[in-house]
Design a protein around this motif. Structure first.
Motif, PDB file in Angstrom:
ATOM      1  N   GLU A 426       0.827  -1.201   0.000  1.00 40.12           N
ATOM      2  CA  GLU A 426       0.000   0.000   0.000  1.00 40.12           C
ATOM      3  C   GLU A 426       0.868   1.261   0.000  1.00 40.12           C
ATOM      4  OE1 GLU A 426      -3.966  -1.540   2.424  1.00 40.12           O
ATOM      5  OE2 GLU A 426      -2.205  -0.831   3.541  1.00 40.12           O
ATOM      6  N   TYR A 427       1.938   1.217   0.764  1.00 41.49           N
ATOM      7  CA  TYR A 427       2.826   2.380   0.848  1.00 41.49           C
ATOM      8  C   TYR A 427       3.463   2.687  -0.504  1.00 41.49           C
ATOM      9  CZ  TYR A 427       6.397   5.549   2.685  1.00 41.49           C
ATOM     10  OH  TYR A 427       7.183   6.649   2.929  1.00 41.49           O
ATOM     11  N   HIS A 428       3.860   1.643  -1.219  1.00 47.50           N
ATOM     12  CA  HIS A 428       4.494   1.841  -2.521  1.00 47.50           C
ATOM     13  C   HIS A 428       3.521   2.426  -3.542  1.00 47.50           C
ATOM     14  CE1 HIS A 428       8.048  -1.159  -1.793  1.00 47.50           C
ATOM     15  NE2 HIS A 428       8.171  -0.027  -1.144  1.00 47.50           N
ATOM     16  N   GLN A 429       2.231   2.262  -3.315  1.00 48.06           N
ATOM     17  CA  GLN A 429       1.235   2.809  -4.237  1.00 48.06           C
ATOM     18  C   GLN A 429       0.951   4.287  -3.973  1.00 48.06           C
ATOM     19  OE1 GLN A 429      -2.197   0.298  -3.810  1.00 48.06           O
ATOM     20  NE2 GLN A 429      -1.166  -1.507  -4.668  1.00 48.06           N
ATOM     21  N   LEU A 430       1.532   4.848  -2.911  1.00 48.49           N
ATOM     22  CA  LEU A 430       1.231   6.219  -2.513  1.00 48.49           C
ATOM     23  C   LEU A 430       2.132   7.248  -3.186  1.00 48.49           C
ATOM     24  CD1 LEU A 430       0.672   5.642   1.319  1.00 48.49           C
ATOM     25  CD2 LEU A 430      -1.070   5.991  -0.460  1.00 48.49           C
ATOM     26  N   ASP A 431       2.970   6.827  -4.121  1.00 49.07           N
ATOM     27  CA  ASP A 431       3.885   7.733  -4.834  1.00 49.07           C
ATOM     28  C   ASP A 431       4.773   8.496  -3.853  1.00 49.07           C
ATOM     29  OD1 ASP A 431       5.054   8.899  -7.042  1.00 49.07           O
ATOM     30  OD2 ASP A 431       3.653  10.593  -7.085  1.00 49.07           O
ATOM     31  N   THR A 432       5.405   7.745  -2.958  1.00 51.09           N
ATOM     32  CA  THR A 432       6.274   8.340  -1.948  1.00 51.09           C
ATOM     33  C   THR A 432       7.731   8.416  -2.396  1.00 51.09           C
ATOM     34  OG1 THR A 432       6.667   6.174  -0.949  1.00 51.09           O
ATOM     35  CG2 THR A 432       4.812   7.479  -0.091  1.00 51.09           C
ATOM     36  N   GLY A 433       8.038   7.838  -3.538  1.00 45.76           N
ATOM     37  CA  GLY A 433       9.425   7.800  -3.997  1.00 45.76           C
ATOM     38  C   GLY A 433      10.179   6.574  -3.533  1.00 45.76           C
ATOM     39  N   ALA A 434       9.510   5.695  -2.783  1.00 47.38           N
ATOM     40  CA  ALA A 434      10.156   4.468  -2.307  1.00 47.38           C
ATOM     41  C   ALA A 434      10.239   3.469  -3.458  1.00 47.38           C
ATOM     42  CB  ALA A 434       9.372   3.870  -1.145  1.00 47.38           C
ATOM     43  N   LYS A 435      11.447   3.170  -3.895  1.00 50.21           N
ATOM     44  CA  LYS A 435      11.645   2.272  -5.019  1.00 50.21           C
ATOM     45  C   LYS A 435      12.248   0.931  -4.589  1.00 50.21           C
ATOM     46  CE  LYS A 435      12.779   6.167  -8.107  1.00 50.21           C
ATOM     47  NZ  LYS A 435      11.616   6.063  -8.990  1.00 50.21           N
ATOM     48  N   ALA A 436      13.032   0.939  -3.523  1.00 52.58           N
ATOM     49  CA  ALA A 436      13.820  -0.236  -3.170  1.00 52.58           C
ATOM     50  C   ALA A 436      13.014  -1.224  -2.339  1.00 52.58           C
ATOM     51  CB  ALA A 436      15.055   0.198  -2.380  1.00 52.58           C
ATOM     52  N   PRO A 437      13.199  -2.507  -2.595  1.00 49.78           N
ATOM     53  CA  PRO A 437      12.607  -3.498  -1.698  1.00 49.78           C
ATOM     54  C   PRO A 437      13.346  -3.478  -0.368  1.00 49.78           C
ATOM     55  CG  PRO A 437      14.031  -4.573  -3.302  1.00 49.78           C
ATOM     56  CD  PRO A 437      13.980  -3.122  -3.682  1.00 49.78           C
ATOM     57  N   ARG A 438      12.601  -3.692   0.707  1.00 50.70           N
ATOM     58  CA  ARG A 438      13.179  -3.640   2.049  1.00 50.70           C
ATOM     59  C   ARG A 438      12.860  -4.924   2.799  1.00 50.70           C
ATOM     60  NH1 ARG A 438      12.576   1.575   0.452  1.00 50.70           N
ATOM     61  NH2 ARG A 438      13.719   3.219   1.561  1.00 50.70           N
ATOM     62  N   PRO A 439      13.784  -5.376   3.645  1.00 60.03           N
ATOM     63  CA  PRO A 439      13.508  -6.594   4.415  1.00 60.03           C
ATOM     64  C   PRO A 439      12.374  -6.362   5.399  1.00 60.03           C
ATOM     65  CG  PRO A 439      15.564  -5.570   5.148  1.00 60.03           C
ATOM     66  CD  PRO A 439      15.127  -4.821   3.929  1.00 60.03           C
TER      67      PRO A 439
END
Length: 472
Positions: A426-439
């Protein structure tokens, strides 16, 4: 008279690091044989693996030949090849044991390890005496030496043959008394990335001691082809690499990927070569991002690495390189906060501005203060902990990022319900600029670290302390 049949053994002295070895000598009517230097057996008894690079022999034809007292900035392994000597050693290093004296006789069945900065002197007790010494650096006119007068009243060495009756060089006779001796300083510690979050914490931890140096890329470029000659590296005991590329999302872009590999792998490889060639301890700071976060327990140091993104891949590659350095500490940490931009500071700003954030609640870990990382690094170095990898984070129960955000809001007097918990997708769909996968699980097992008697602070206390200092 040489003693035959001794067992290999070690005797500590009153000077730290100065140790006497009994050597097995096998002899008969034809002569004798001994293993003068046997790395595996002697390091097993606690001798530092000091890496000798040169072997010297001093021959003395007359009884009473007296040499010293000389302190050099390298370690020495001294043993007698033939004859017998009286040896006197004086600690000329900075510190509480400065001026301590130890004396003993050496024959072919005895050897002594003389650490850097301990002054050594010898008086021959038999004609045609020869002693040999291994050293772990080459002589240099630029090195820092120190000398003490053989007749110094404070050291009060009880020479078997009075100094008035022996052969001494005019140079040795002219050396200063103890009160005028310039002590040998400790080996230097170099902190790289000194202007970053962790670098600033290391500055606060170590202060401005003369043997501590701080550098950033402007003052020392580790990618330079002249790195090997940029310093007299044998004067350095430790390099703490607090420099890294940490822009996790930007690392997924073509330019960021290039920069991440240059800083976290190519630069680290240059440091590793330098450390291995000069006997330097390399401290390297790593990350929970070397794991994929799929375990349902805290990650141990020996768990298989499986990075998800570019940043984690570069950190994993850097770890693999550093692990080949004989003297290394890989300090693996997570969720770092310090004097710089970080998650906690961002949440505090949003709380004060009246902004209600969306924060992921399915990634778990523990907050870690840069001050505690610096404190832990110093602890590992000063206690002589076994080399290798150590997890170093805050302690206590793991939390999600949403839990941390709510804690920030509550501590600043805002209602924690202003934080909306969302999943990572859900966070990645918010156009926050988060591109990297995180553990998803960034929690690290701290058992190995705590066995060294280091106590990580509870993450909830870390958050409270950080906000108290940061919002002054």
């Amino acid at each position: 008279m040489t003693t035959y049949g001794k067992q290999l053994g070690v005797t500590e002295t009153n000077i730290p690091g100065l140790v006497v070895f009994d050597l097995p000598v096998h002899g008969d009517a034809r002569g004798w044989f001994k293993e003068n230097w046997q790395r595996e057996k002697m390091t097993a008894l606690g001798l530092p693996d000091f890496g000798p690079v040169q072997n010297n022999i001093s021959f003395n034809d007359a009884v009473g030949t007296t040499r010293g007292i000389h302190a050099e900035p390298w370690d020495k392994w001294v043993s007698v090849a033939t004859g017998r000597i009286f040896g006197a050693w004086v600690d000329l290093r900075e510190g509480p044991t400065f001026g301590a004296v130890f004396t003993t006789e050496l024959d072919p069945s005895k050897a002594i390890f003389v650490p850097r900065g301990v002054g050594n002197s010898y008086q021959t007790l038999e004609p045609d005496t020869a002693y040999t010494y291994l050293v772990n650096d080459h002589w240099s006119p630029d090195a820092a030496y120190s000398f003490l007068n053989l007749a110094d009243e404070t050291a009060a060495i009880d020479w078997p043959i009075p100094l008035t009756d022996v052969e001494i060089s005019a140079k040795d006779l002219a050396h200063p008394r103890l009160a005028d001796v310039t002590p040998i300083p400790p080996k230097k510690i170099l902190v790289l990335g000194a202007n970053g979050q962790l670098g600033r914490a290391l500055r606060a931890e170590y202060g401005d001691a003369p043997h501590i140096e701080y550098a950033d890329r402007a003052t020392l470029d580790i990618s330079s082809p002249d790195l090997a000659t940029a310093r007299r590296w044998r004067d350095y005991g430790t390099i703490i690499n607090a420099a890294a590329y940490t822009k996790v999302d930007l690392a997924e872009t073509p330019e960021g990927r290039k920069d991440a590999w240059a800083a976290n792998v190519t630069g680290v490889a240059a440091l590793a070569r330098l450390a291995a060639e000069n006997g330097i301890t390399l401290v390297h700071v790593s990350s929970d991002y070397v794991f994929d976060g799929t375990l349902n327990r805290p990650y141990r140091e020996d768990d298989p690495i499986c990075p998800l993104g570019v940043y984690g891949q570069t950190k994993a590659a850097g770890d693999a390189i550093v692990s080949t350095v004989p003297r290394h500490y890989i300090v693996r940490t997570s969720w770092v906060i310090g004097d710089g931009n970080n998650f906690v500071r961002t949440m505090a700003t949003l709380a004060e501005r009246g902004v209600n954030p969306n924060v992921v609640d399915d990634q778990f870990g523990r907050l870690t203060l840069t001050d505690d990382i610096a404190r832990g690094i110093r602890h590992l170095l000063e206690t002589g902990a076994d080399y290798g990898t150590y997890n170093l984070t805050g302690g206590g129960e793991p939390q999600s990022w949403a839990d941390v955000a709510r804690g920030v809001f509550a501590l600043l007097g805002s209602h924690p319900d202003r934080v909306t918990a969302v999943s990572t997708p859900e966070y990645h769909q918010l156009d926050t600029g988060a591109k990297a996968p995180r553990p998803r699980n960034g929690t690290l097992d701290l058992a190995r670290l705590t066995r060294t008697s280091f106590s990580p602070r509870d993450s909830s206390m870390v958050l409270r302390e950080y906000l108290r200092k940061d919002r002054r």
